[in-house]
Motif scaffolding. Structure first.
Motif, PDB file in Angstrom:
ATOM      1  N   VAL A  77     -33.374  -8.232  10.025  1.00 30.98           N
ATOM      2  CA  VAL A  77     -34.589  -8.398  10.829  1.00 30.98           C
ATOM      3  C   VAL A  77     -35.762  -8.829   9.941  1.00 30.98           C
ATOM      4  N   LEU A  78     -35.906  -8.207   8.788  1.00 26.48           N
ATOM      5  CA  LEU A  78     -37.067  -8.489   7.936  1.00 26.48           C
ATOM      6  C   LEU A  78     -36.928  -9.767   7.114  1.00 26.48           C
ATOM      7  N   LYS A  79     -35.762 -10.021   6.563  1.00 31.33           N
ATOM      8  CA  LYS A  79     -35.613 -11.177   5.663  1.00 31.33           C
ATOM      9  C   LYS A  79     -36.066 -12.480   6.302  1.00 31.33           C
ATOM     10  N   PRO A  80     -35.736 -12.750   7.582  1.00 29.06           N
ATOM     11  CA  PRO A  80     -36.181 -14.009   8.189  1.00 29.06           C
ATOM     12  C   PRO A  80     -37.711 -14.143   8.331  1.00 29.06           C
ATOM     13  N   MET A  81     -38.444 -13.056   8.178  1.00 24.80           N
ATOM     14  CA  MET A  81     -39.907 -13.121   8.285  1.00 24.80           C
ATOM     15  C   MET A  81     -40.554 -13.727   7.038  1.00 24.80           C
ATOM     16  N   TYR A  82     -39.790 -13.899   5.983  1.00 25.24           N
ATOM     17  CA  TYR A  82     -40.345 -14.425   4.735  1.00 25.24           C
ATOM     18  C   TYR A  82     -40.034 -15.905   4.648  1.00 25.24           C
ATOM     19  N   PRO A  83     -41.079 -16.740   4.648  1.00 27.70           N
ATOM     20  CA  PRO A  83     -40.869 -18.189   4.728  1.00 27.70           C
ATOM     21  C   PRO A  83     -40.166 -18.793   3.510  1.00 27.70           C
ATOM     22  N   GLU A  84     -40.401 -18.256   2.323  1.00 26.87           N
ATOM     23  CA  GLU A  84     -39.741 -18.802   1.147  1.00 26.87           C
ATOM     24  C   GLU A  84     -38.308 -18.300   1.093  1.00 26.87           C
ATOM     25  N   GLU A  85     -37.407 -19.144   0.622  1.00 32.36           N
ATOM     26  CA  GLU A  85     -36.015 -18.742   0.461  1.00 32.36           C
ATOM     27  C   GLU A  85     -35.917 -17.592  -0.537  1.00 32.36           C
ATOM     28  N   ASP A  86     -36.690 -17.699  -1.591  1.00 31.41           N
ATOM     29  CA  ASP A  86     -36.742 -16.692  -2.643  1.00 31.41           C
ATOM     30  C   ASP A  86     -37.855 -15.703  -2.293  1.00 31.41           C
ATOM     31  N   LEU A  87     -37.574 -14.419  -2.409  1.00 32.71           N
ATOM     32  CA  LEU A  87     -38.583 -13.403  -2.089  1.00 32.71           C
ATOM     33  C   LEU A  87     -39.597 -13.217  -3.217  1.00 32.71           C
ATOM     34  N   GLY A  88     -39.430 -13.930  -4.323  1.00 35.61           N
ATOM     35  CA  GLY A  88     -40.322 -13.791  -5.472  1.00 35.61           C
ATOM     36  C   GLY A  88     -41.797 -13.978  -5.154  1.00 35.61           C
ATOM     37  N   PRO A  89     -42.181 -15.050  -4.453  1.00 30.85           N
ATOM     38  CA  PRO A  89     -43.607 -15.227  -4.145  1.00 30.85           C
ATOM     39  C   PRO A  89     -44.171 -14.095  -3.279  1.00 30.85           C
ATOM     40  N   ALA A  90     -43.398 -13.618  -2.315  1.00 34.51           N
ATOM     41  CA  ALA A  90     -43.861 -12.502  -1.479  1.00 34.51           C
ATOM     42  C   ALA A  90     -44.003 -11.242  -2.321  1.00 34.51           C
ATOM     43  N   ALA A  91     -43.072 -11.015  -3.220  1.00 39.02           N
ATOM     44  CA  ALA A  91     -43.138  -9.836  -4.093  1.00 39.02           C
ATOM     45  C   ALA A  91     -44.373  -9.899  -4.983  1.00 39.02           C
ATOM     46  N   GLU A  92     -44.669 -11.070  -5.485  1.00 35.41           N
ATOM     47  CA  GLU A  92     -45.856 -11.218  -6.342  1.00 35.41           C
ATOM     48  C   GLU A  92     -47.130 -10.952  -5.541  1.00 35.41           C
ATOM     49  N   ARG A  93     -47.205 -11.477  -4.319  1.00 32.80           N
ATOM     50  CA  ARG A  93     -48.391 -11.251  -3.482  1.00 32.80           C
ATOM     51  C   ARG A  93     -48.567  -9.766  -3.177  1.00 32.80           C
ATOM     52  N   LEU A  94     -47.480  -9.085  -2.799  1.00 28.65           N
ATOM     53  CA  LEU A  94     -47.580  -7.659  -2.484  1.00 28.65           C
ATOM     54  C   LEU A  94     -47.972  -6.858  -3.722  1.00 28.65           C
ATOM     55  N   THR A  95     -47.387  -7.185  -4.854  1.00 30.07           N
ATOM     56  CA  THR A  95     -47.743  -6.482  -6.093  1.00 30.07           C
ATOM     57  C   THR A  95     -49.224  -6.640  -6.383  1.00 30.07           C
ATOM     58  N   LEU A  96     -49.718  -7.871  -6.350  1.00 32.65           N
ATOM     59  CA  LEU A  96     -51.139  -8.117  -6.645  1.00 32.65           C
ATOM     60  C   LEU A  96     -52.049  -7.409  -5.647  1.00 32.65           C
ATOM     61  N   PHE A  97     -51.648  -7.407  -4.370  1.00 33.61           N
ATOM     62  CA  PHE A  97     -52.454  -6.715  -3.364  1.00 33.61           C
ATOM     63  C   PHE A  97     -52.530  -5.223  -3.666  1.00 33.61           C
ATOM     64  N   LEU A  98     -51.379  -4.590  -3.894  1.00 35.05           N
ATOM     65  CA  LEU A  98     -51.357  -3.148  -4.141  1.00 35.05           C
ATOM     66  C   LEU A  98     -52.106  -2.792  -5.429  1.00 35.05           C
ATOM     67  N   VAL A  99     -51.927  -3.586  -6.454  1.00 33.77           N
ATOM     68  CA  VAL A  99     -52.639  -3.353  -7.713  1.00 33.77           C
ATOM     69  C   VAL A  99     -54.141  -3.351  -7.459  1.00 33.77           C
ATOM     70  N   GLN A 100     -54.617  -4.361  -6.741  1.00 27.46           N
ATOM     71  CA  GLN A 100     -56.052  -4.455  -6.464  1.00 27.46           C
ATOM     72  C   GLN A 100     -56.521  -3.318  -5.573  1.00 27.46           C
ATOM     73  N   TYR A 101     -55.779  -3.038  -4.508  1.00 24.82           N
ATOM     74  CA  TYR A 101     -56.169  -1.994  -3.564  1.00 24.82           C
ATOM     75  C   TYR A 101     -56.344  -0.652  -4.262  1.00 24.82           C
ATOM     76  N   TRP A 102     -55.453  -0.361  -5.202  1.00 28.54           N
ATOM     77  CA  TRP A 102     -55.458   0.954  -5.848  1.00 28.54           C
ATOM     78  C   TRP A 102     -56.285   1.004  -7.133  1.00 28.54           C
ATOM     79  N   GLY A 103     -57.099  -0.009  -7.402  1.00 27.46           N
ATOM     80  CA  GLY A 103     -58.045   0.081  -8.508  1.00 27.46           C
ATOM     81  C   GLY A 103     -57.752  -0.762  -9.723  1.00 27.46           C
ATOM     82  N   GLY A 104     -56.742  -1.611  -9.638  1.00 23.98           N
ATOM     83  CA  GLY A 104     -56.430  -2.500 -10.745  1.00 23.98           C
ATOM     84  C   GLY A 104     -57.224  -3.794 -10.645  1.00 23.98           C
TER      85      GLY A 104
END
Length: 135
Positions: A40-67
Motif C-alpha cells: 500500500v505504501l510503496k506505490p505512494m513514493y514517486p521515485e523508484e528508489d526510496l533514497g530521495p524520500a528517505a533523505e527528505r524525511l531525515t532532513l525534516f526530522l533533523v530540523q524539526y527536532w533542533g538540528g
C-alpha cells in the motif's frame, strides 16, 4: 537552553539528546525497509528508489527536532499536509505507516522519555496526514 556544564556550549535539544543526525538516519533507514515491502505504501513514493524520500524525511526530522535547517533551505516551509495531498492517505495507509515507524523507533532503543516524545509526535503527525476515508 544552553548546557554550560559540559563545557562544549552545545545547545541541549532533543536532536542532541538522542544522538543527532545519525540517530535520525537510522530511524529513517529502518522505517523505509518496512515501506519498501509494503504493497500500500510503496506505490505512494514517486521515485523508484526510496533514497530521495528517505533523505527528505531525515532532513525534516533533523530540523524539526533542533538540528540544522537544511530541509527548509532546500525545500522551503515543510507544508506537510499540502505535500501529502496528492496521495490517498486513508486510515489503512496511516496505520501501515505507523506500524513501520513504530518498528523503526523501537530499533533505536532510546531512553523512555525520548522514546515516548518521538513516538507521540510521529503518531500525531500520522493522524494529521489522513486526507480521505475512501478505501
Amino acid at each position: 537552553m544552553r548546557s554550560g556544564e559540559n563545557g562544549a556550549g552545545v545547545e541541549d535539544t532533543f536532536f542532541t539528546q538522542i544522538g543527532g543526525h545519525d540517530t535520525f538516519r537510522r530511524l529513517v533507514d529502518a522505517f523505509y525497509r518496512g515501506v519498501a515491502a509494503d504493497p500500500v505504501l510503496k506505490p505512494m513514493y514517486p521515485e523508484e528508489d526510496l533514497g530521495p524520500a528517505a533523505e527528505r524525511l531525515t532532513l525534516f526530522l533533523v530540523q524539526y527536532w533542533g538540528g540544522p535547517g537544511t530541509y527548509s533551505e532546500q525545500r522551503g516551509h515543510p507544508r506537510l499536509r499540502m505535500r501529502h495531498m496528492p496521495f490517498k492517505v486513508n486510515p489503512d495507509a496511516r496505520d501501515r505507516w505507523l506500524k513501520h515507524m513504530r518498528a523503526a523507533v523501537d530499533e533505536l532503543d532510546l531512553p523512555p522519555l525520548q522514546h515516548e516524545t518521538l513516538w507521540s509526535y510521529l503518531e500525531r503527525a500520522a493522524f494529521a496526514m489522513v486526507n480521505t476515508f475512501d478505501e
